[in-house]
Write an enzyme that holds these catalytic residues in place. Structure first.
Site, mmCIF file in Angstrom:
data_model
loop_
_atom_site.group_PDB
_atom_site.id
_atom_site.type_symbol
_atom_site.label_atom_id
_atom_site.label_comp_id
_atom_site.label_asym_id
_atom_site.label_seq_id
_atom_site.Cartn_x
_atom_site.Cartn_y
_atom_site.Cartn_z
ATOM 1 N N HIS A 1 0.854 -1.187 0.000
ATOM 2 C CA HIS A 1 0.000 0.000 0.000
ATOM 3 C C HIS A 1 0.889 1.235 0.000
ATOM 4 C CE1 HIS A 1 -4.025 -1.776 1.626
ATOM 5 N NE2 HIS A 1 -3.412 -2.612 0.796
ATOM 6 N N TYR B 1 -9.027 5.099 7.703
ATOM 7 C CA TYR B 1 -9.206 5.457 9.107
ATOM 8 C C TYR B 1 -10.295 6.523 9.170
ATOM 9 C CZ TYR B 1 -4.859 3.072 10.428
ATOM 10 O OH TYR B 1 -3.875 2.139 10.664
ATOM 11 N N PRO C 1 -3.913 -0.556 18.730
ATOM 12 C CA PRO C 1 -3.662 -0.988 17.353
ATOM 13 C C PRO C 1 -3.820 0.099 16.299
ATOM 14 C CG PRO C 1 -5.776 -1.818 18.117
ATOM 15 C CD PRO C 1 -5.116 -1.195 19.305
ATOM 16 N N LYS D 1 1.504 -0.866 15.088
ATOM 17 C CA LYS D 1 2.887 -0.990 15.541
ATOM 18 C C LYS D 1 3.209 -2.271 16.300
ATOM 19 C CE LYS D 1 4.135 2.773 13.757
ATOM 20 N NZ LYS D 1 4.641 2.533 12.412
ATOM 21 N N TYR E 1 4.373 5.972 10.192
ATOM 22 C CA TYR E 1 3.497 4.869 9.827
ATOM 23 C C TYR E 1 4.240 3.794 9.032
ATOM 24 C CZ TYR E 1 -0.936 2.554 8.858
ATOM 25 O OH TYR E 1 -1.971 1.630 8.828
#
Length: 392
Positions: free
Chosen positions: A73, A202, A294, A298, A386
């Site tokens: 991604h 998100y 979550p 990580k 990220y």
């Protein structure tokens, strides 16, 4: 009684990767696991692999199936106020993340162990750690056939998770504990339906956070914010899909693809760290030492970073006779752990509906989201964290 150089408690990705890294350096290890092989290979957990994790798995020769089946991604979406805002991860960092389930990494590592004849003992019980403050710690346990066994080693790695036996084996008063619980939990579902979007979403919504993820081109992983202590009995499939549709909808008509729900679970949200991550010849790694919410993806990646450090430290200790890297193991890991703790907290507080937040705090939350998606500097900082900071 068996002698080995390192006894590893837990056959999750941390324990298995540590065992394999030690093997590549010529160090013997035995992995002990309470569950069956079938259970650990099917246990659905994390799915996002940072770029450093992907590179490490490739470099040690266990990344072929990940490269064939994993889904790279190059961005992710923040969704709020009915609009989608893409964070271009690769454009901002030159790196990406790969969606590849934790259980798939476990399968690959178990296969590599079998191919090399490396020892994993499944379905063990009554595991007790002894003499940790000495140079010859022992692990006693009962094997799958009911035999009493003893493992004598030079070091023990506690890779057995938050509820394992390793951390409680450290005497009281030797650890400083940092623990923070959040006022919500996640309801996670695995659905037999193609993903509704090519990347992770998100979503911040007044009804609560939602996350659209995936495990394969045919399986979608979805999450809903729910109250802590919530019961699955309150969430029939129809309610789950209705809530996902509402929280993920956009002004341009986005809808979630629905399908049969294969699994449901509710996970409490917490941040947890112990310092130091070692006691004598016992070294903690992964969830045995730290938990992150979550939201930042990580958990598994931190565990992999831990055992990478530990493999290097144990090589110095056991092959070179240099104790300094082992003594510095905890400090070396905690630098990355606290960065990940902060990032995960930041993502969590920016995206979830806090039941105790007043109107002022809600406006601040929206302001932070708008700034993050509009500012290249803010988006770049988020993207850098990220996709995964480089290993030290």
């Amino acid at each position: 009684m068996t002698d080995t150089q390192v006894g590893i408690i837990g056959a999750g990705p941390a324990g298995l990767l540590l065992s394999y890294l030690l093997h590549l350096q010529g160090i013997d290890a035995v992995v002990l696991e309470a569950r069956s092989r079938e259970y650990v290979e099917k246990r659905v957990r994390a799915g996002v692999c940072e770029q450093p994790t992907v590179d490490l798995l490739r470099n040690i020769g266990v990344g072929a199936r990940m490269d064939a089946e994993g889904m790279p991604h190059h961005g992710l979406s923040f969704r709020f106020e009915g609009e989608d805002h893409r964070i271009p991860l690769t454009e901002l960092t030159g790196k990406c993340i790969t969606v590849y389930g934790q259980q798939e990494i476990v399968k690959d590592l178990i296969t590599a162990h079998v191919d090399k004849g490396l020892r994993i003992e499944f379905e063990v019980s009554d595991v007790v750690l002894h003499d940790l403050e000495t140079e010859r710690p022992r692990v006693t346990y009962t094997d799958a056939d009911g035999n009493a066994c003893e493992l004598i080693c030079a070091a023990v790695a506690g890779c057995d998770g938050f509820h394992g036996v390793s951390r409680p084996s450290i005497p009281e008063g030797q650890l400083k504990v940092y623990d923070h619980e959040y006022p919500f939990a996640w309801l996670g579902v695995l659905a037999k339906t193609p993903p509704s979007h090519e990347e992770l979403i998100y979503a911040r919504h007044e009804r609560g956070f939602a996350l659209h993820s995936m495990r394969s081109p045919e399986l979608t992983r979805l999450y809903l914010q729910v109250p802590p202590g919530e019961s699955l009995d309150n969430w029939p499939d129809e309610r789950i899909w209705s809530e996902l549709q509402q929280r993920l909808e956009t002004k341009d008509g986005f809808t979630v693809r629905e399908g049969p729900i294969l699994e449901k679970n509710i996970t409490p949200m917490r941040s947890f760290v112990v310092e130091p991550m070692q006691y004598g010849r016992l070294f903690l790694a992964g969830d045995a030492a730290h938990i992150v919410p979550p939201t930042g993806a990580k958990g598994m990646n931190l565990a992999i970073a831990d055992v990478r450090n530990l493999a290097w430290a144990l090589k110095a200790l056991l092959q070179v006779g240099d104790p300094e890297p082992a003594a510095a193991y905890s400090d070396r890991c905690l630098d990355r752990v606290w960065r990940a703790e902060h990032f995960s907290w930041y993502m969590t507080q920016m995206l979830h509906a806090d039941p105790g937040a007043d109107a002022f705090q809600q406006r601040l939350q929206l302001s932070q989201l708008r700034y993050t998606v509009r500012s290249k500097a803010a988006a770049g900082s988020l993207a850098e964290n990220y996709v995964g900071l480089p290993f030290r």
